[in-house]
Motif scaffolding. Structure first.
Motif, PDB file in Angstrom:
ATOM      1  N   GLY A  52       0.812  -1.212   0.000  1.00 50.97           N
ATOM      2  CA  GLY A  52       0.000   0.000   0.000  1.00 50.97           C
ATOM      3  C   GLY A  52       0.844   1.259   0.000  1.00 50.97           C
ATOM      4  N   ASP A  53       1.942   1.253   0.741  1.00 48.27           N
ATOM      5  CA  ASP A  53       2.841   2.407   0.772  1.00 48.27           C
ATOM      6  C   ASP A  53       3.524   2.594  -0.579  1.00 48.27           C
ATOM      7  N   VAL A  54       3.897   1.478  -1.212  1.00 44.73           N
ATOM      8  CA  VAL A  54       4.499   1.556  -2.545  1.00 44.73           C
ATOM      9  C   VAL A  54       3.506   2.175  -3.525  1.00 44.73           C
ATOM     10  N   ALA A  55       2.245   1.750  -3.434  1.00 48.62           N
ATOM     11  CA  ALA A  55       1.213   2.296  -4.326  1.00 48.62           C
ATOM     12  C   ALA A  55       1.038   3.795  -4.111  1.00 48.62           C
ATOM     13  N   GLU A  56       1.035   4.222  -2.868  1.00 47.69           N
ATOM     14  CA  GLU A  56       0.889   5.651  -2.579  1.00 47.69           C
ATOM     15  C   GLU A  56       2.054   6.450  -3.151  1.00 47.69           C
ATOM     16  N   GLN A  57       3.263   5.904  -3.069  1.00 50.81           N
ATOM     17  CA  GLN A  57       4.424   6.599  -3.619  1.00 50.81           C
ATOM     18  C   GLN A  57       4.336   6.695  -5.137  1.00 50.81           C
ATOM     19  N   LEU A  58       3.861   5.618  -5.778  1.00 53.45           N
ATOM     20  CA  LEU A  58       3.681   5.662  -7.231  1.00 53.45           C
ATOM     21  C   LEU A  58       2.683   6.754  -7.611  1.00 53.45           C
ATOM     22  N   ALA A  59       1.597   6.872  -6.844  1.00 54.40           N
ATOM     23  CA  ALA A  59       0.589   7.891  -7.127  1.00 54.40           C
ATOM     24  C   ALA A  59       1.158   9.296  -6.933  1.00 54.40           C
ATOM     25  N   THR A  60       1.951   9.463  -5.875  1.00 60.16           N
ATOM     26  CA  THR A  60       2.557  10.761  -5.601  1.00 60.16           C
ATOM     27  C   THR A  60       3.519  11.180  -6.702  1.00 60.16           C
ATOM     28  N   ASP A  61       4.258  10.197  -7.210  1.00 60.99           N
ATOM     29  CA  ASP A  61       5.270  10.491  -8.224  1.00 60.99           C
ATOM     30  C   ASP A  61       4.689  10.704  -9.623  1.00 60.99           C
ATOM     31  N   ASP A  62       3.435  10.325  -9.830  1.00 66.54           N
ATOM     32  CA  ASP A  62       2.815  10.452 -11.151  1.00 66.54           C
ATOM     33  C   ASP A  62       2.154  11.818 -11.291  1.00 66.54           C
ATOM     34  N   ALA A  63       2.853  12.741 -11.907  1.00 67.19           N
ATOM     35  CA  ALA A  63       2.368  14.119 -12.023  1.00 67.19           C
ATOM     36  C   ALA A  63       1.088  14.221 -12.835  1.00 67.19           C
ATOM     37  N   ALA A  64       0.841  13.241 -13.709  1.00 66.50           N
ATOM     38  CA  ALA A  64      -0.350  13.287 -14.568  1.00 66.50           C
ATOM     39  C   ALA A  64      -1.617  12.861 -13.831  1.00 66.50           C
ATOM     40  N   GLY A  65      -1.486  12.365 -12.626  1.00 63.74           N
ATOM     41  CA  GLY A  65      -2.664  11.976 -11.846  1.00 63.74           C
ATOM     42  C   GLY A  65      -3.385  10.755 -12.368  1.00 63.74           C
ATOM     43  N   ARG A  66      -2.627   9.825 -12.959  1.00 67.39           N
ATOM     44  CA  ARG A  66      -3.259   8.638 -13.534  1.00 67.39           C
ATOM     45  C   ARG A  66      -3.357   7.475 -12.554  1.00 67.39           C
ATOM     46  N   ILE A  67      -2.629   7.551 -11.447  1.00 68.76           N
ATOM     47  CA  ILE A  67      -2.589   6.441 -10.491  1.00 68.76           C
ATOM     48  C   ILE A  67      -3.384   6.797  -9.244  1.00 68.76           C
ATOM     49  N   HIS A  68      -4.276   5.904  -8.864  1.00 68.18           N
ATOM     50  CA  HIS A  68      -5.121   6.086  -7.690  1.00 68.18           C
ATOM     51  C   HIS A  68      -4.980   4.863  -6.791  1.00 68.18           C
ATOM     52  N   VAL A  69      -5.238   5.048  -5.498  1.00 69.01           N
ATOM     53  CA  VAL A  69      -5.042   3.965  -4.541  1.00 69.01           C
ATOM     54  C   VAL A  69      -6.251   3.854  -3.622  1.00 69.01           C
ATOM     55  N   MET A  70      -6.706   2.614  -3.418  1.00 71.36           N
ATOM     56  CA  MET A  70      -7.751   2.326  -2.437  1.00 71.36           C
ATOM     57  C   MET A  70      -7.168   1.364  -1.407  1.00 71.36           C
ATOM     58  N   HIS A  71      -7.301   1.712  -0.147  1.00 71.25           N
ATOM     59  CA  HIS A  71      -6.838   0.843   0.933  1.00 71.25           C
ATOM     60  C   HIS A  71      -8.043   0.189   1.595  1.00 71.25           C
ATOM     61  N   ARG A  72      -8.069  -1.138   1.572  1.00 72.00           N
ATOM     62  CA  ARG A  72      -9.150  -1.872   2.238  1.00 72.00           C
ATOM     63  C   ARG A  72      -8.608  -2.459   3.538  1.00 72.00           C
ATOM     64  N   THR A  73      -9.456  -2.503   4.557  1.00 74.45           N
ATOM     65  CA  THR A  73      -9.021  -2.962   5.880  1.00 74.45           C
ATOM     66  C   THR A  73      -9.213  -4.451   6.085  1.00 74.45           C
ATOM     67  N   VAL A  74      -9.846  -5.113   5.116  1.00 72.85           N
ATOM     68  CA  VAL A  74     -10.065  -6.551   5.234  1.00 72.85           C
ATOM     69  C   VAL A  74      -9.518  -7.249   3.997  1.00 72.85           C
ATOM     70  N   LYS A  75      -9.156  -8.521   4.168  1.00 72.21           N
ATOM     71  CA  LYS A  75      -8.745  -9.355   3.042  1.00 72.21           C
ATOM     72  C   LYS A  75      -9.801 -10.446   2.895  1.00 72.21           C
ATOM     73  N   ASP A  76     -10.787 -10.210   2.024  1.00 70.49           N
ATOM     74  CA  ASP A  76     -11.907 -11.143   1.897  1.00 70.49           C
ATOM     75  C   ASP A  76     -12.092 -11.650   0.474  1.00 70.49           C
ATOM     76  N   GLY A  77     -10.975 -11.723  -0.255  1.00 76.86           N
ATOM     77  CA  GLY A  77     -11.047 -12.359  -1.561  1.00 76.86           C
ATOM     78  C   GLY A  77     -10.862 -11.413  -2.729  1.00 76.86           C
ATOM     79  N   LEU A  78     -10.377 -12.003  -3.817  1.00 71.62           N
ATOM     80  CA  LEU A  78     -10.135 -11.246  -5.044  1.00 71.62           C
ATOM     81  C   LEU A  78     -11.410 -10.587  -5.558  1.00 71.62           C
ATOM     82  N   GLY A  79     -12.519 -11.325  -5.525  1.00 69.35           N
ATOM     83  CA  GLY A  79     -13.772 -10.803  -6.042  1.00 69.35           C
ATOM     84  C   GLY A  79     -14.225  -9.550  -5.316  1.00 69.35           C
ATOM     85  N   LYS A  80     -14.120  -9.554  -3.995  1.00 67.67           N
ATOM     86  CA  LYS A  80     -14.546  -8.394  -3.216  1.00 67.67           C
ATOM     87  C   LYS A  80     -13.665  -7.182  -3.507  1.00 67.67           C
ATOM     88  N   ALA A  81     -12.384  -7.425  -3.721  1.00 69.61           N
ATOM     89  CA  ALA A  81     -11.490  -6.320  -4.072  1.00 69.61           C
ATOM     90  C   ALA A  81     -11.881  -5.722  -5.422  1.00 69.61           C
TER      91      ALA A  81
END
Length: 259
Positions: free
Chosen positions: A59-88
């Protein structure tokens, strides 16, 4: 089935108008590689990383990628549970629909889906398909470095699903796919219960049941080089039982309709 979208181009030639949803759990090494390749291949596309509270710091790596992308193409969602690929994916779909993306794409974080082939899926959408599946098992599709056991299980699962559901999709378990937003709005995402890899069969089946046009395009599927697969026995059991239930329900409904 003929296209319901004549002259249907809705995605720009550089991916404008599409969102790629990438679920992650412990993919800190793979994520920068796959996102970098994706944005190089489709410079106008947007990316949503959906991280399930990875303990390795993805998640921290994803946030850094978003910060470094000046074009605003990268977004990050942090979920507090791990309940399967489908739910994500469902959480990512909802995020994308709220922001009016025309097309939403599924892509693995581990490099098994080549971003350089994403244009094949988007071209299928622009040609009029409602759902385009990147298929390993149509002419031109290929597998690279995949263990024979996994290949056997995959091909067996696809054969079983085709027979049980009466569907003609050759790679209904595939996870590299692009949806028109209308498909996700129509098929009842709030009723999807599948959490694991059965989720892919579930959404394809719902798309068929709602009369949407599905097209398969060939892709090269490459076994991950970093990390371990999340597949387990529970995923296989869930898929087997759910597909059997959907097949019975579909045949029962068809029998009642023709009675």
């Amino acid at each position: 089935m003929a296209s319901r979208h004549p002259e249907a181009r809705i995605i720009g030639e550089n991916g404008e108008g599409a969102l790629v949803v990438i679920p992650t759990f412990n993919e800190r090494e793979n994520l920068p590689l796959i996102v970098g390749r994706l944005l190089a291949a489709q410079t106008g596309i947007h990316v949503l990383v959906v991280d399930d509270s990875s303990p390795d710091g993805t998640g921290d790596v994803a946030e850094q990628l978003a910060t470094d992308d000046a074009a605003g193409r990268i977004h990050v969602m942090h979920r507090t549970v791990k309940d399967g690929l489908g739910k994500a994916y469902l959480a990512g779909f909802a995020w994308g629909l709220e922001r009016d993306y025309a097309v939403i794409v599924e892509m693995d974080a581990d490099g098994s889906h080549a971003p350089e082939q994403l244009h094949r899926l988007l071209d299928g959408i622009n040609a009029g398909a409602d759902l385009v599946i990147g298929s390993r098992y149509v002419p031109g599709g290929a597998l690279v470095n995949w263990p024979k056991r996994r290949e056997f299980l995959s091909k067996g699962a696809n054969t079983y699903a085709r027979l049980a559901l009466g569907a003609k999709i050759k790679d209904i378990t595939a996870g590299y796919r692009a949806f028109r937003r209308e498909v996700l709005e129509k098929i009842g995402l709030d009723q999807v219960e599948s959490a694991g890899y059965c989720f892919q069969i579930d959404l394809a089946w719902r798309s068929l049941q709602n009369g949407f046009t599905i097209r398969e395009v060939p892709i090269t599927f490459t076994e991950r080089a970093i990390g371990e697969s999340k597949m387990d026995g529970g995923v296989i059991a869930e898929s087997f039982l759910n597909v059997a239930r959907w097949g019975i329900q579909g045949r029962t409904a068809k029998f009642r309709k023709n009675k």
